[in-house]
Design an enzyme around this catalytic site. Structure first.
Site, short mmCIF file in Angstrom:
data_model
loop_
_atom_site.label_atom_id
_atom_site.label_comp_id
_atom_site.label_asym_id
_atom_site.label_seq_id
_atom_site.Cartn_x
_atom_site.Cartn_y
_atom_site.Cartn_z
NE ARG A 398 -3.57 -2.18 2.75
CZ ARG A 398 -3.31 -3.47 2.91
NH1 ARG A 398 -2.06 -3.89 3.02
NH2 ARG A 398 -4.28 -4.36 2.98
NE ARG A 507 -26.66 -10.30 -8.11
CZ ARG A 507 -27.94 -9.94 -8.18
NH1 ARG A 507 -28.83 -10.52 -7.38
NH2 ARG A 507 -28.34 -9.02 -9.02
CD GLU A 524 -34.67 -14.38 -13.79
OE1 GLU A 524 -35.52 -15.03 -13.19
OE2 GLU A 524 -33.89 -14.90 -14.60
CD GLU A 611 -28.24 -11.84 -3.58
OE1 GLU A 611 -28.94 -11.28 -4.45
OE2 GLU A 611 -28.72 -12.65 -2.75
CG ASP A 612 -30.27 -8.32 -1.53
OD1 ASP A 612 -30.04 -9.12 -0.59
OD2 ASP A 612 -31.42 -8.12 -1.95
NE ARG A 659 -34.28 -9.59 1.91
CZ ARG A 659 -33.35 -9.47 0.97
NH1 ARG A 659 -32.83 -10.57 0.41
NH2 ARG A 659 -32.94 -8.30 0.57
#
Length: 704
Positions: A398, A507, A524, A611-612, A659
């Site tokens: 870094r 994804r 989709e 995942e969201d 969720r």
């Protein structure tokens, strides 16, 4: 001739010096006599600032109860022997005492020795080991390891401490992988003992690296050892509290200019420093308070100032002083370090003469340093490992900008890129803007059976965007890939790839085919117009480090169930923008894949859900900011609810319950709730204004 004489004189002098060393006539300098202040007057507020009603609990470490029976002095010869034996390999550097070949095959992996039968470790050391075992660096296979960490507790090497581990020398030497300490890392907070507090650990560390608090410059091996802050056993393992700078006050001065409150040592190491503070104390804006009342025998050694100092000391509340001071003094105690180093990071310290603009800048920087590297044991440990990994990587390490600016070195991974312009955080610093195109990634989980399916309409609408560079269809369907002629003709490339193992986390893989900075992530069955896509992207260009999109959700604390809750209700605020229709920087694909632990990603893949939410947790943890919702789109919710595809399960109660579970699992791993609420929604200028529709750039949005 004169030159020859000078060389002979130098040679003779050198020979005499060597002889004196051999005969013991010249003593090596004694080890740095230092001591941490283990008084621990540092606070852990039970209530958020600015409430100061709760008194701080005094911290009484064992060494304050010492009596005169321990007041034994060692001889100069003993001191010399101790100093020479502190670190035998004082010249160790990475190129001489570290085997880089162990890191080439499997990367930077860290192995923790299994706890030996009958061995006990302190809570603080357990927190260190747990932080390593929960990190992406950990491996349970020593054959894959680049770095090794002992399960033997080495934190407190003061022989008078109840945490002191006896016979450590033999135990370490018997470790099968010790190899004279090569590629080993030893953590230590306290070393040496009263009255001299040398840096002797009581065993030969060999070629091992030290992650040590209060290591002197004399014994510190540059670019090999790591200097860490002294932290108390109450320091949180994960998460940690935010800094207390809630807003910028102008001018930045507070009630007190300079403060300190702590023990005063009447004799021995560290006494000179704190005994001199009363010269600066003025009881007005400079308040430097000390007390003689510590240990059992303090009255035997009290001086003429003790009674007055003790009375003055009791008048002031430590927490109130700390929160209302412009500067905080961090004087050395018995050892070099002090708990007040971490305490003062939450309230910045500087000097009286510095201009107020500089004070404000330093104050902001200390908040960043506290939150990025020091607010929890986990951050201290991970920072240590990242520093060592940078040394292993060499040219791939870094830059100072990555370490010293937001979001910090723990979230800016140099393996992603050596170019700062490839990250979403440095555009303003570099005077740059992100690439003015996006890559759309459409997540497909349903078979293509009809030309009227939403995915085909979505593909056409996105392809018409003036900012679209390409479209990737991620085929996570169990059915075979559709024939090429089944996809509509578009003006931009359409790339269809099969998802890795057909799991949800695929994804967010950092696909090489994503060549733009921006990623438009789509489900989709998302319904978006070209105008909506264009507007969302123009907004994102101003906020490239954040998630920008349409479907918003929120979190809340359920006090009855004592856990976090998830809601999709339309309210006046939100804390998440779902990745079914959102734009974000492609770096977050890399961070999701390489920073998050496999346990969280496996949970997402097993549930085929959340995942969201996890992506929102990650981005908010990095930015400390909420996502950005753009132009309200009511039909999005209605459309999604009406679909029957496998991706649309909003009405499924199990889906919603999962969720809720995800929210709490994620919050537990992050150590706190990183999501931030927002009440801001960005609409196009002139949106809904009573002007001609022809004057509006995004006029189609109002017609939806």
């Amino acid at each position: 001739m004169q030159a020859k004489k000078r060389y002979l004189i130098l040679l003779s002098a050198g020979a005499c010096l060597v002889l004196l060393f051999c005969l013991g006539g010249v003593q090596l300098p004694a080890a740095s006599r230092s001591r941490h202040d283990r008084s621990g007057n540092g606070y852990r507020p039970d209530q958020p600032w600015p409430h100061f009603s709760d008194p701080l609990q005094p911290f009484l470490p064992w060494d304050q109860t010492d009596t005169e029976e321990y007041n034994l002095h060692i001889s100069p010869r003993q001191k010399r022997d101790v100093n020479t034996g502190v670190y035998k390999s004082k010249r160790c550097r990475m190129d001489s005492c570290f085997d880089f070949s162990l890191c080439k095959k499997n990367g930077f992996k860290v192995y923790v020795y299994p706890l030996q039968k009958g061995e006990k470790i302190s809570e603080s050391y357990q927190n260190i080991l747990s932080s390593i075992e929960g990190s992406r660096f950990y491996t349970s296979d020593p054959g894959q390891a680049c770095l090794f960490v002992l399960s033997l507790d080495t934190l407190d090497r003061d022989q008078l401490s109840p945490q002191y581990v006896h016979n450590l020398k033999t135990k370490v030497q018997n470790l099968p992988l010790w190899n004279d300490g090569r590629n080993h890392l030893i953590f230590n907070l306290y070393s040496g003992t009263w009255p001299d507090y040398t840096e002797d650990l009581g065993f030969d560390i060999g070629q091992a690296m030290l992650a040590k608090a209060s290591i002197s410059t004399e014994n510190f091996r540059p670019n090999f050892d790591v200097s860490i802050p002294l932290f108390s056993k109450e320091h949180p393992r994960t998460g940690g509290e935010r800094g207390y700078l809630k807003y910028n006050s102008i001018p930045p001065f507070r009630k007190y200019m300079l403060v300190f409150k702590g023990k005063r040592y009447l004799t021995g190491i560290g006494s000179d420093t704190r005994n001199a503070l009363y010269h600066v104390h003025n009881a007005e804006d400079v308040v430097l308070l000390t007390t003689c009342k510590h240990g059992k025998d303090w009255q035997k050694h009290k001086d003429a100032r003790c009674d007055k100092d003790n009375t003055e000391y009791d008048k002031y509340d430590y927490r109130e002083m700390l929160h209302n001071s412009t500067f905080c003094l961090v004087p050395r105690g018995r050892r070099l370090g002090s708990f007040r180093f971490l305490e003062a990071l939450q309230i910045p310290s500087t000097v009286r003469s510095i201009h107020q603009d500089k004070i404000l800048s330093l104050r902001q920087q200390t908040q960043f340093l506290w939150e990025a590297y020091f607010s929890s044991v986990e951050k201290i440990v991970l920072t240590t490992l990242e520093i060592i990994q940078d040394r292993v990587l060499g040219h791939g390490s870094r830059s100072s900008l990555m370490w010293n600016s937001h979001p910090g070195g723990l979230f800016a991974l140099p393996q992603y890129s050596g170019y700062l312009g490839d990250f979403p955080f440095y555009y303003a610093t570099l005077g740059m803007k992100p690439y003015p195109k996006f890559t759309a990634v459409i997540h497909a989980v349903s078979p293509l059976v009809s030309q009227s399916q939403p995915i085909l309409k979505l593909l056409v609408a996105v392809a018409k965007s003036q900012y679209c560079a390409q479209i990737i269809v991620l085929w996570n369907c169990d059915k075979p890939l559709p024939a090429k002629h089944r996809w509509p003709a578009t003006s931009v490339p359409v790339i269809v790839i099969e998802g890795e193992n057909k799991v949800m986390s695929s994804r967010f893989l950092p696909y090489d085919t994503i060549v733009t900075d921006a990623v438009l992530s789509l489900d989709e069955d998302t319904v978006l117009s070209t105008t909506e896509v264009d507007f969302a992207f123009t907004v994102w260009q101003s906020f490239p480090e954040r998630i920008v999109g349409y479907p918003a959700r929120s979190h809340f604390w359920d006090s009855n169930k004592e856990r976090w809750g998830y809601t999709s209700k339309w309210t006046n605020d939100y804390s998440m923008v779902l990745t079914g229709a959102a734009i974000y920087h492609r770096y977050y694909h890399y961070l999701y894949t390489n920073f998050l632990p496999s346990s969280l990603k496996s949970m997402v893949d097993q549930l085929a859900n959340c995942e969201d939410i996890l992506m929102n947790f990650l981005v908010s943890a990095v930015t400390k900011l909420p996502p950005i919702k753009v132009t309200q789109k009511k039909q999005y919710k209605e459309t999604m609810m009406g679909q029957s595809s496998r991706a649309s399960r909003w009405a499924d109660p199990d889906h919603f319950a999962q969720r809720q579970t995800c929210m709490n699992k994620f919050a537990s791993w992050f150590g706190a709730m990183p999501l931030v609420h927002s009440q801001m929604r960005l609409d196009p200028v002139l949106f809904k204004d009573q002007v001609s529709i022809l004057r509006k750039k995004y006029r189609d949005i109002e017609r939806l």
